[in-house]
Structure formats: C-alpha cells, structure tokens
Enzyme design. Structure first.
Site, PDB file in Angstrom:
ATOM      1  N   LYS A  36       0.814  -1.230   0.000  1.00  0.00           N
ATOM      2  CA  LYS A  36       0.000   0.000   0.000  1.00  0.00           C
ATOM      3  C   LYS A  36       0.846   1.277   0.000  1.00  0.00           C
ATOM      4  O   LYS A  36       0.471   2.273   0.613  1.00  0.00           O
ATOM      5  CB  LYS A  36      -0.955   0.000   1.203  1.00  0.00           C
ATOM      6  CG  LYS A  36      -1.972  -1.125   1.157  1.00  0.00           C
ATOM      7  CD  LYS A  36      -2.874  -1.175   2.356  1.00  0.00           C
ATOM      8  CE  LYS A  36      -2.245  -1.903   3.498  1.00  0.00           C
ATOM      9  NZ  LYS A  36      -3.197  -2.388   4.506  1.00  0.00           N
ATOM     10  N   ASP A  49      -6.056  -7.091   9.682  1.00  0.00           N
ATOM     11  CA  ASP A  49      -7.393  -6.466   9.728  1.00  0.00           C
ATOM     12  C   ASP A  49      -8.507  -7.405   9.275  1.00  0.00           C
ATOM     13  O   ASP A  49      -9.639  -7.338   9.770  1.00  0.00           O
ATOM     14  CB  ASP A  49      -7.436  -5.131   8.946  1.00  0.00           C
ATOM     15  CG  ASP A  49      -6.893  -5.223   7.538  1.00  0.00           C
ATOM     16  OD1 ASP A  49      -6.384  -6.290   7.146  1.00  0.00           O
ATOM     17  OD2 ASP A  49      -6.966  -4.210   6.808  1.00  0.00           O
TER      18      ASP A  49
HETATM   19  C1  BGC Z   1      -2.052  -6.136   3.154  1.00  0.00           C
HETATM   20  C2  BGC Z   1      -2.955  -7.016   3.981  1.00  0.00           C
HETATM   21  C3  BGC Z   1      -4.155  -6.224   4.452  1.00  0.00           C
HETATM   22  C4  BGC Z   1      -4.844  -5.547   3.274  1.00  0.00           C
HETATM   23  C5  BGC Z   1      -6.056  -4.725   3.677  1.00  0.00           C
HETATM   24  C6  BGC Z   1      -2.829  -5.446   2.048  1.00  0.00           C
HETATM   25  O1  BGC Z   1      -1.997  -4.544   1.378  1.00  0.00           O
HETATM   26  O2  BGC Z   1      -1.008  -6.898   2.580  1.00  0.00           O
HETATM   27  O3  BGC Z   1      -2.263  -7.550   5.088  1.00  0.00           O
HETATM   28  O4  BGC Z   1      -5.046  -7.074   5.112  1.00  0.00           O
HETATM   29  O5  BGC Z   1      -3.928  -4.719   2.596  1.00  0.00           O
HETATM   30  O6  BGC Z   1      -5.742  -3.722   4.571  1.00  0.00           O
END
Ligand code: BGC
Length: 493
Positions: free
Chosen positions: A197, A232
């Site tokens: 992200k 999450d």
């Molecule tokens: C992460 C996950 C997370 C998801 C939603 C992804 O980029 O790798 O661990 O659950 O985003 O937040």
C-alpha cells in the site's frame, strides 16, 4: 470498421443515478468523438482487455482455490501466503473487561477501547479516535512510525474516563491490528514480511512488529501489553462472528485488499499434524498477491513497473482503492496525448501520478446531471483539465470499465474461497447460510463497485446457492474484533 459502428456492440455505461435527471445516451460516446478516432479505439481496447465474462470469472475463482491449496501445502508453495493467524477460537460472547485495540493499516491509524460485559451485556461502552498518518512517515524509519503510533495511543489512554474499569493489578491489554503481510510466530508476535500500500518504512521488514511497538511504548513510558497481533481481515472476522455464528470469511476492500477465512486444521498440510484443540484456525490468505489469469492492460503493467513493489500485489493493484484512480488517470493521459481528449496542450497535472483518486471516480459516477457538471469540476480540480460534455462521457466510461473489472474480480475471489471451503467440507458451506463480512472504504463508499461484486457472485454461483451467501458490511468490526481477540488471549486468563 468505423468507430461509430464498433460502439454499437460495446456499451456498459450504467452509472448510479442515471435513472434521474436527463437520460444519458448509452451508446453515443464513441460516435460523437468525431475529432479523434484514437480515443474511441483506446476505449474499445480498454473495454476488451478489462472484460470479465463468466469464463474469466470462473478461471479466477478456480485459480484462487488452487493457489490457496498450494499455499496451505507448504510455505512458499504459492503466491498466496496462506498465513497461520494463531487464532484458533473465535469470540464466544463471554469476553469481559476493558480492552484496547490499535489499528495500523493504511492512511489512518485508529485507537479504540471497549468495555466488554460478557454474554448478557456484551459491548457496554466503546470509544475510539482516528488519526491520519502524515505522508512522510510512510517513507521514514520504523522508530519514527512506531513512536508516532505509540504517542497517539498514550494520549488516548490518558483520556480514559470512569466509565471504563481497568482490572486492578493488571496491565491494560491491546489487540494490535497490523494490516500488512506478517509471518505470525504466535498469537502475540510476528515478523513483517514486506510493506504494501505504498509504505516504504525502513528498518521494520524482517522484525517482530510487536517488539517494535513495545519498544516505542517504552520510549513513551506506556506500560501496556499486546495480547493479540492480528491482520485487519482477522479482526473483521472475529468482530463479525461475535454477532453472527455464520460468518466464515472476511474481506477488506479499502486502500489495500485481503481476505481470511475459517479453515479446518486437518486441511492444512503445512501444519504437519499440529491440530488446534478446536480443530479450526483462521487463515490470512494475503490474496492481494494473487495474479493468475487476471485480465490486465498496458496501463496496469506500466503502473506496476512504476510502483515501489513491481511484480508484487497484482490482484491488489487491479481491484483495490489505492490504485483504481491511478489506472483511470493513466488511461486518460493516453487519450489526452494520443487523441487530444481534453484539447491541446495536455495539462501538466494529468501527468502527476495519483492525482486522480478512487473517491474522485466515485464522486464522478454519482453525477446524474444532464451536462455532467460535477464530472467537469472534479476533472478540473484534480487533474486540471477543461472538458467537453463528450470528454466527460468518455471519462465516465473509463471509470466504469475499471471499477467494473475490480468489483467483478473481487467477487470471483470470494467465490474461489467459498468453493475451496465447500469442496473440503462436503457441502457444509453452500448448503447453509454463510456470511462474508466485508469492510474497507472502497466497499463502504462505492455503490457501483459493491453491485459488481454481487453480480459476479450471483453469476458464478447461480440463484439458489448465492441466496445462501450473504455479503454483509461489517463496519469497523476489526477494532472490536482485535479487542475481543486480546480478551480471548488475555495473559491473565
Ligand atoms: C495487506 C494485507 C491487508 C490488506 C487490507 C494489504 O496490502 O497486505 O495484510 O489485510 O492490505 O488492509
């Protein structure tokens, strides 16, 4: 074939609210772009490469199920990490006491306290605060990021009022929701595998994130104890399950995306027979890393190459909120350069990565006015373009194409998980009411996206089976879920 003739066969433009106001001609967009053949051609190519007819959806669902199996067989067996969460029992409703949750996962972090009252009183009181994470902290050191979080938590704890009752002689316990790929080593420890992200914080990958938080809390003089470290999705599943025993899967569709589900331990070969006493556990799929057979375009590929994690998180880059706006911007830039969609010269701001965000797409798709005024002003404010009505219509078609692909692929992913569960449990999933708990800003705020998810699920499962599959918004369930898991794994139990 002329552009106008081709346009008659392709048209999927159906924005919410188009029932109101002056009706918008559906098929006329390409035929009206008399100035530019290339805009029409780019649009047609885009729609063709983003198409998700039933065979594509089916392939994605099957491949998801297959990759899940490979990831359960052995660590590293698949793009899907299929991470063991160490959550082997789900909330029962008997949890009691004061618990905190700390949630770090995207553009915000949240802190929450909840007083749990057991079977009868359930959630007696909650309070929470949300703080947005300064952009620069996403690129600094792990100490700086964790210090920021721990100081926010410390301020929040100081405000604890008399309606919350901490147990005497005990540290306050925290459920820590950390929403990045973490290899859990126990219920209260786990090593960060990598950031996603857009985070590029140095010094955390390869470290135990609970240790990072503990050190930062110590620097703040904050004496609390992390009792559960959860993703999450896992927090969402636990939070939703507290109210509804039929919740079996949780999906986040926000800045990033992921899914977790309830798995039988005897269906996890990599456990080597280490079954939990409950016979089940929650698996965090990390499905953002899935990539098998996705309908991708040149725009996705270019965005991936330019990203800070090229070649990774391809499903996430195709369906999640961080990226949909950026894909659309890249398409519009090409249309502007090759087909003068917004006249000449091409405005500077359109070249700026991420200048168009997914909430902007959503706001544009809400515009039901005859001359698409809101679309015009959003385009002007975000990417600095002046647009004709025809150009605005093209923009809406591009948005719809990208959002439709994202929603339908997310739906196929959900069916893949359900299919895997059902195959292994001899009809125990599709034969009864099964709830998929959903959370995340993209799911919550984008009605078209939600509808496309449901369409894909219905198409893949058919009316009878899909009527048993309930896709339900579980708003902010992950915070309460993490607190519940802290209670279930309390060091003082
Ligand atoms: C992460 C996950 C997370 C998801 C939603 C992804 O980029 O790798 O661990 O659950 O985003 O937040």
């Amino acid at each position: 074939m002329s552009v106008a003739a081709r346009s008659a066969t392709i048209g999927s433009f159906s924005p919410v609210g188009s029932q109101k106001g002056s009706p918008r001609p559906k098929m006329a967009v390409r035929s009206r772009i008399s100035t530019s053949l290339s805009v029409g051609r780019i649009l047609t190519n885009l729609e063709n490469s983003c198409a998700t007819p039933l065979p594509v959806l089916r392939h994605v669902a099957d491949a998801m199920a297959e990759d899940m199996r490979a990831g359960l067989a052995v660590d590293g067996g698949s793009y899907l990490k299929m991470i063991l969460s160490f959550v082997n029992t789900l909330p029962t409703g008997n949890e009691e006491g004061l618990f905190y949750a700390l949630d770090l996962g995207g553009t915000n972090f949240r802190v929450l306290r909840v007083q749990l009252g057991g079977k009868d009183k359930r959630v007696i009181d909650t309070e929470f605060e949300q703080v947005s994470i300064p952009q620069e902290l996403m690129f600094r050191t792990s100490e700086e990021l964790f210090d920021f979080i721990a100081s926010g938590l410390a301020r929040f704890v100081q405000k604890e009022s008399g309606k919350f009752s901490p147990a005497r002689g005990r540290k306050r316990e925290i459920g820590f929701t950390f929403s990045f790929p973490v290899k859990q080593t126990s219920i209260d420890s786990g090593i960060l595998i990598k950031w996603t992200k857009g985070f590029a914080v140095s010094g955390a990958a390869g470290r135990d994130v609970v240790a990072c938080l503990n050190e930062a809390m110590e620097r703040q003089g904050l004496d609390m104890r992390v009792s559960a470290l959860v993703n999450d999705t896992v927090g969402t599943l636990a939070g939703a399950r507290y109210w509804d025993d039929d919740v079996m899967v949780a999906v986040i569709l926000g800045t990033g995306t992921n899914a977790c589900y309830v798995e039988r331990t005897d269906a996890i070969p990599k456990l080597n027979g280490h079954a939990s006493s409950s016979g089940m556990t929650i698996i965090n799929t990390e499905w953002g890393a899935f990539s098998n057979g996705l309908p991708l375009t040149e725009f996705d590929k270019e965005m991936d190459v330019a990203s800070i994690n090229p070649g990774e998180q391809i499903f996430e880059k195709t369906i999640s909120g961080m990226y949909l706006g950026e894909i659309v911007r890249r398409v519009l830039l090409k249309m502007a350069e090759a087909g003068s969609l917004f006249g000449d010269p091409v405005p500077e701001k359109l070249f700026t990565p991420f200048s168009l965000r997914t909430p902007d797409l959503c706001a544009m798709q809400k515009d039901s006015s005859g001359n698409l005024e809101a679309v015009g002003s959003i385009l002007n404010n975000t990417v600095g373009v002046r647009s004709s009505l025809t150009a605005r219509r093209v923009v809406l078609e591009v948005c719809d194409t990208i959002v439709k692909r994202g929603g339908r692929l997310a739906g196929a992913g959900i069916v893949g998980i359900l299919q895997k569960m059902d195959n292994d449990s001899r009809g125990l999933v599709f034969g009864k009411r099964t709830v998929v708990a959903m959370d995340g800003g993209l799911y919550e705020h984008y009605p078209q996206y939600r509808r496309y998810i449901q369409d894909a699920v219905n198409e893949l499962l058919g009316d009878e089976v899909s009527s048993n599959v309930i896709i339900e918004h579980s708003k902010d369930g992950s915070g309460i879920g993490a607190a519940l898991l802290a209670a279930a794994n309390s060091k003082y139990a």
